[in-house]
Design a protein around this motif. Structure first.
Motif, mmCIF file in Angstrom:
data_model
loop_
_atom_site.group_PDB
_atom_site.id
_atom_site.type_symbol
_atom_site.label_atom_id
_atom_site.label_comp_id
_atom_site.label_asym_id
_atom_site.label_seq_id
_atom_site.Cartn_x
_atom_site.Cartn_y
_atom_site.Cartn_z
ATOM 1 N N ALA A 105 21.029 49.252 31.032
ATOM 2 C CA ALA A 105 20.085 50.327 30.704
ATOM 3 C C ALA A 105 19.175 49.912 29.555
ATOM 4 N N VAL A 106 19.720 49.145 28.615
ATOM 5 C CA VAL A 106 18.929 48.673 27.479
ATOM 6 C C VAL A 106 17.932 47.609 27.948
ATOM 7 N N VAL A 107 18.421 46.686 28.744
ATOM 8 C CA VAL A 107 17.578 45.589 29.233
ATOM 9 C C VAL A 107 16.383 46.147 30.018
ATOM 10 N N HIS A 108 16.637 47.180 30.831
ATOM 11 C CA HIS A 108 15.588 47.718 31.699
ATOM 12 C C HIS A 108 14.859 48.929 31.107
ATOM 13 N N ARG A 109 15.156 49.280 29.848
ATOM 14 C CA ARG A 109 14.495 50.402 29.172
ATOM 15 C C ARG A 109 14.598 51.688 30.000
ATOM 16 N N ARG B 268 13.562 56.844 28.726
ATOM 17 C CA ARG B 268 12.232 57.091 28.161
ATOM 18 C C ARG B 268 11.399 55.825 28.004
ATOM 19 N N GLY B 269 11.686 54.791 28.782
ATOM 20 C CA GLY B 269 10.900 53.571 28.748
ATOM 21 C C GLY B 269 11.008 52.789 27.456
ATOM 22 N N SER B 270 12.054 53.069 26.665
ATOM 23 C CA SER B 270 12.193 52.447 25.347
ATOM 24 C C SER B 270 13.518 51.697 25.258
ATOM 25 N N ARG B 271 13.459 50.450 24.818
ATOM 26 C CA ARG B 271 14.699 49.683 24.649
ATOM 27 C C ARG B 271 15.547 50.282 23.523
ATOM 28 N N ASN C 261 23.372 66.119 36.351
ATOM 29 C CA ASN C 261 22.894 64.768 36.642
ATOM 30 C C ASN C 261 24.058 63.795 36.471
ATOM 31 N N TYR C 262 23.745 62.497 36.411
ATOM 32 C CA TYR C 262 24.798 61.476 36.355
ATOM 33 C C TYR C 262 24.877 60.820 34.971
ATOM 34 N N ARG C 263 24.554 61.571 33.920
ATOM 35 C CA ARG C 263 24.433 60.971 32.599
ATOM 36 C C ARG C 263 25.769 60.700 31.917
ATOM 37 N N GLN C 264 26.884 60.991 32.520
ATOM 38 C CA GLN C 264 28.138 60.476 31.959
ATOM 39 C C GLN C 264 28.166 58.943 32.037
ATOM 40 N N VAL C 265 27.433 58.384 33.011
ATOM 41 C CA VAL C 265 27.441 56.939 33.258
ATOM 42 C C VAL C 265 26.059 56.321 33.068
ATOM 43 N N CYS C 266 25.037 57.008 33.566
ATOM 44 C CA CYS C 266 23.683 56.454 33.671
ATOM 45 C C CYS C 266 22.786 57.017 32.574
ATOM 46 N N SER C 267 22.155 56.139 31.802
ATOM 47 C CA SER C 267 21.336 56.593 30.673
ATOM 48 C C SER C 267 20.169 57.470 31.108
ATOM 49 N N SER C 268 19.578 57.177 32.253
ATOM 50 C CA SER C 268 18.488 58.020 32.743
ATOM 51 C C SER C 268 19.010 59.268 33.440
#
Length: 428
Positions: free
Chosen positions: A142-146, A149-152, A113-120
């Motif tokens: 990523a924090v602002v938009h949760r 896992r839908g969590s800030r 996946n792209y998790r080196q950059v993207c939290s999801s």
């Protein structure tokens, strides 16, 4: 050769193609004579953990102390040639790379996946491709938009983990990119070409293809990023029955959309979720398989299944789809630019490239690859490609099976992986 395969398994309640691929790869390597030492953890372990262990979970993506101790013991005792890492979250942590290097063991990582950059890990948010965290020292969006896992709070932890381990990832000895799009993503992240190898996943050979069926098949999760809205919109632009039958198999949150389309038209059939025998029967009944993702889908296994069954694929020109069907001509790397710009620019032309099928008749924006077609993720483009694919399926079916045999067969892919291990172990 002795290889440690490290992987944090996803929860069994959430079906994971990555878990399946890791299991299959271990079996294929073992059958090829490689001594595999599985170093596996599972997110299913979390509910039964002690209170003390659960108290450490918030920091485990950054540093998982128990996993490092156990891995250190394994490396000291077994002295493997290579550690092959898949998913490190949350119970292993990217710190396993540092632990392996401390023991003088080189590390290979397959990038799923792209998790080196993207939290999801998806480059996808709120129904659209999103690259807001690309190029940032800390993924604040990523924090602002949760995004995780839908969590800030959990998003903040993951964004911090990615920032802390930027140097860790850049120390990996060899990255296995599943497609050319993932290789582009890694280059954009700053990984040099010499440390990136493209090696796709393999699936078992189902045997000689059955005679070509008729109509189209969509097989996958019925969720927004898989492009069900796009597909239904494009299909409705043709008269009922004009393209043969559209079969849709799977389950998910967009099931009501599919059920409504099946009730509205006689040429749409909803098959529901299928077991392996059902999947094989659906493939045999169809002529073309659809992969209409609206995100940078890394490596949709359904495409490899289609090629193995001798079925060409019509897909969107996003993520790994162009590579899988042999249409990965010059394009923007995954994770850069808007979705509309991510389509392939022109069919390959050079020695060994397949001739374009009826090139003069191909509408603008449709690219013919070795084993299928790719289009921009737009209803008009997909609608224009559907009759082209229906007419051209028989011509590309043999090439689809040939591409599977040359590129995605377990014998080919396993040999490629063993060669990567040998190269890394030699320090080449």
């Amino acid at each position: 050769m002795k290889i440690v395969v490290a992987h944090n398994r996803y929860r069994e309640a959430q079906p994971s193609g990555e878990n399946t691929i890791v299991d299959a790869e271990i079996a294929q390597l073992t059958a090829a004579g490689v001594e595999v030492l599985p170093f596996l953890r599972s997110s299913d372990e979390i509910p039964s953990m002690s209170r003390a262990a659960k108290a450490l979970l918030p920091i485990s993506p950054i540093y998982a102390p128990r996993a490092q101790q156990e891995l250190s013991h394994l490396l000291t005792e077994q002295r493997p040639d290579v550690l092959h890492l898949h998913n490190p979250y949350p119970l292993l942590s990217p710190w396993v790379v540092r632990t392996a290097h401390r023991h003088g063991v080189p590390v290979v990582q397959t990038v799923h996946n792209y998790r080196q950059v993207c939290s999801s890990g998806l480059y996808f948010r709120d129904g659209m491709i999103c690259q807001d965290c690309r190029g940032r020292a800390l993924g604040v969006p990523a924090v602002v938009h949760r995004c995780y896992r839908g969590s800030r709070a959990q998003s903040a932890l993951m964004a911090t983990t990615l920032a802390v381990h930027r140097g860790t990832w850049r120390s990996v000895d060899r990255f296995v990119a599943l497609t050319t799009a993932v290789a582009d993503h890694l280059r954009d992240y700053g990984i040099p070409d010499e440390r990136i190898v493209v090696k796709p996943n393999a699936i078992p050979d189902p045997g000689a293809p059955a005679p070509l069926g008729t109509g189209f098949l969509f097989l996958g999760r019925l969720s927004p990023e898989k492009g069900l809205d796009l597909l239904v919109d494009a299909w409705r632009r043709h008269p009922d029955g004009a393209l043969g039958q559209l079969r849709i198999a799977g389950d998910g949150e967009l099931r009501p959309l599919v059920e409504a389309a099946a009730a509205e038209r006689t040429d749409v059939t909803f098959l529901g979720p299928l077991d392996r025998a059902g999947v094989r029967a659906a493939l045999e009944s169809s002529a073309v398989v659809l992969a209409t993702s609206t995100w940078h889908d890394v490596l949709p296994t359904v495409i490899i299944e289609a090629l193995a069954a001798g079925r060409p694929v019509l897909g969107t020109a996003l993520g790994g789809i162009p590579y899988l069907v042999g249409a990965d001509t010059p394009r923007e790397p995954a994770g850069t630019g808007p979705a509309a710009s991510a389509s392939a620019a022109a069919p390959a032309t050079g020695p060994g490239s397949p001739p374009p099928a009826s090139a003069a008749a191909v509408p603008a924006g449709i690219v013919t690859g070795e084993a299928g077609w790719v289009v921009p993720p737009e209803p008009a483009a997909l609608a224009a490609a559907l009759p082209l694919a229906a007419a051209g399926a028989a011509g590309l079916a043999p090439a689809a099976r040939s591409r599977y045999e040359r590129t995605f067969h377990p014998d080919v892919v396993t040999k490629r992986l063993i060669d990567i291990y040998a190269s890394v172990a030699r320090g080449v």
